[in-house]
Write an enzyme that holds these catalytic residues in place. Structure first.
Site, short mmCIF file in Angstrom:
data_model
loop_
_atom_site.label_atom_id
_atom_site.label_comp_id
_atom_site.label_asym_id
_atom_site.label_seq_id
_atom_site.Cartn_x
_atom_site.Cartn_y
_atom_site.Cartn_z
CG HIS A 182 -0.26 0.07 2.41
ND1 HIS A 182 0.45 -0.80 3.14
CD2 HIS A 182 0.02 0.94 3.54
CE1 HIS A 182 1.08 -0.45 4.67
NE2 HIS A 182 0.71 0.58 4.69
CG HIS B 220 0.49 4.04 4.58
ND1 HIS B 220 -0.49 3.31 6.05
CD2 HIS B 220 -0.51 5.31 4.20
CE1 HIS B 220 -1.81 3.72 6.20
NE2 HIS B 220 -1.87 4.80 4.89
CG ASP C 9 4.89 2.46 7.01
OD1 ASP C 9 4.53 2.94 6.37
OD2 ASP C 9 4.70 1.80 8.06
CG HIS C 10 4.38 -0.09 4.32
ND1 HIS C 10 4.41 -1.78 4.37
CD2 HIS C 10 3.50 0.32 4.95
CE1 HIS C 10 3.76 -1.67 5.43
NE2 HIS C 10 3.34 -0.65 5.70
CG HIS D 157 -3.86 -0.45 6.28
ND1 HIS D 157 -3.76 -0.38 7.17
CD2 HIS D 157 -2.86 0.11 5.62
CE1 HIS D 157 -2.45 0.05 7.94
NE2 HIS D 157 -1.66 0.34 6.58
CG ASP E 169 1.12 -1.25 7.62
OD1 ASP E 169 1.75 -2.22 7.54
OD2 ASP E 169 0.56 -0.27 7.49
CG HIS F 172 4.24 -3.21 10.36
ND1 HIS F 172 3.35 -2.31 10.57
CD2 HIS F 172 4.12 -2.31 9.58
CE1 HIS F 172 2.85 -1.32 10.43
NE2 HIS F 172 3.39 -1.37 9.12
ZN LIG Z 1 2.96 0.74 7.75
ZN LIG Z 2 0.46 1.39 6.43
#
Ligand SMILES: [Zn+2]
Ligand SMILES: [Zn+2]
Length: 265
Positions: A63, A65, A67-68, A142, A172, A231
Site C-alpha cells: 500500500h 503509506h 513507511d512501505h 488496512h 498492514d 511491523h
Molecule cells: Zn506500515
Molecule cells: Zn500502513
C-alpha cells in the site's frame, strides 16, 4: 546454503530505530529475487546482505503509506546508476504510477530501463532455470487500496512442478475474513503485529492494524506452519518478548521478525 530464503531487511512500523528499519522483505528462490515492500533504506539493507538491488526481478508493494514505499525511488535510481538495462516488474496500488512519475519528474530523473508496473489482481511469475517464483496478490483490510501477497516457490522437474515453499505476507491489516482463504495452509505467515493486546486492545482495528494476539488467532484459523510477527511499533523496542508471549499462548509456533533475520526455505 539453501538457495531459497527470506531475509527481513526492515521490520519496524511508522518510525525507525537504529536497529529496526522500515518494512521490507527479500525473498530469493534459485536465481529469482523478489522484494516485498520497499521501506526507506531497503537498498542499504540489501547491500548489507551482499545482494545488490540490481538483482531484483520484481518488487511488490502492499500500500502507499510512506513507511512501505519511500525506499522505492532510491532503489530505482541506484539500479539506473548501475546501468541496469533489463526490465523491472513492480506490482502495487494504482497510485504507485503517479507517485513514481512525480518523483522522477521533480528530480529530473529518467531510469533508462523499462519499468513494468502492474496493479492487482495481476499475478506475476518469475522463472529462472528450474526455479519459479509465483506471486499472487490478495485484498487486506488496512486503508484504501491495500494488498497482501502469497508467494510460492516452485521447482520444475521431469515429474512436473513441485512446490518447495509457500509464504503469505499481509502487509498492514486488521484481522478480517477477506484474506483468510488466500493464506490458508502456507508454510510461513508474515502478519501485521503492530501492537500488543494488553496495551491497545481492539482499538487498533480502527487504525487498520493488528495486535500480536490477532495475528496468532489468524495463524491458528488459517492453519499455517509458522507465524512471523512483523511491523512492530517502535514503542515495543527492546520489549518484543511481550508480543511474542502474547502470540505464543494462542499459536506456539511463532517468531518475532528482526532486521537481518534470515529464514531458509
Ligand atoms: Zn506500515
Ligand atoms: Zn500502513
Amino acid at each position: 546454503m539453501s538457495s531459497s530464503s527470506i531475509v527481513f531487511l526492515g521490520t519496524s512500523a511508522g518510525t525507525p530505530t537504529p536497529s529496526e528499519w522500515f518494512p521490507s522483505i527479500l525473498v530469493t528462490h534459485g536465481g529469482a529475487y523478489l522484494l516485498l515492500d520497499a521501506g526507506e533504506g531497503a537498498q542499504i539493507r540489501m547491500l548489507e546482505t551482499g545482494i545488490g538491488p540490481g538483482r531484483l526481478d520484481v518488487i511488490a508493494i502492499t500500500h502507499m503509506h510512506g513507511d512501505h514505499v519511500f525506499g522505492l525511488p532510491g532503489l530505482i535510481q541506484s539500479m539506473s546508476m548501475s546501468a541496469r538495462s533489463r526490465p523491472l516488474s513492480i506490482l502495487g496500488p494504482v497510485r504507485l504510477r503517479p507517485f513514481l512519475e512525480q518523483v522522477f519528474s521533480l528530480t529530473d530523473f529518467d531510469p533508462g530501463f523499462p519499468i513494468e508496473l502492474a496493479v492487482p489482481p495481476y499475478r506475476f511469475e518469475v522463472a529462472k532455470g528450474n526455479s519459479v517464483l509465483r506471486l499472487e496478490p490478495f485484498p487486506v483490510c488496512h486503508v484504501g487500496e491495500s494488498y497482501g501477497y502469497r508467494v510460492e516457490g516452485l521447482i520444475r522437474g521431469r515429474g512436473g512442478v513441485k512446490k518447495r515453499f509457500s509464504i503469505a505476507y499481509t502487509g498492514d491489516t486488521r484481522p478480517c475474513n477477506e484474506y483468510l482463504r488466500h493464506i490458508e495452509g502456507v508454510d510461513i505467515l508474515i502478519h501485521d503485529a503492530t501492537f500488543s493486546q494488553k496495551t491497545h486492545g481492539r482499538e487498533v482495528w480502527e487504525y487498520g492494524h493488528s495486535t500480536a494476539l490477532d495475528a496468532a488467532e489468524v495463524a491458528r484459523r488459517a492453519e499455517v506452519g509458522v507465524l512471523v510477527l512483523f511491523h512492530k511499533s517502535v514503542r515495543y523496542q527492546g520489549r518484543g518478548e511481550g508480543l511474542l508471549d502474547e502470540a505464543k499462548n494462542v499459536f506456539p509456533n511463532t517468531i518475532l521478525a528482526e532486521d537481518g533475520m534470515r529464514l531458509l526455505l
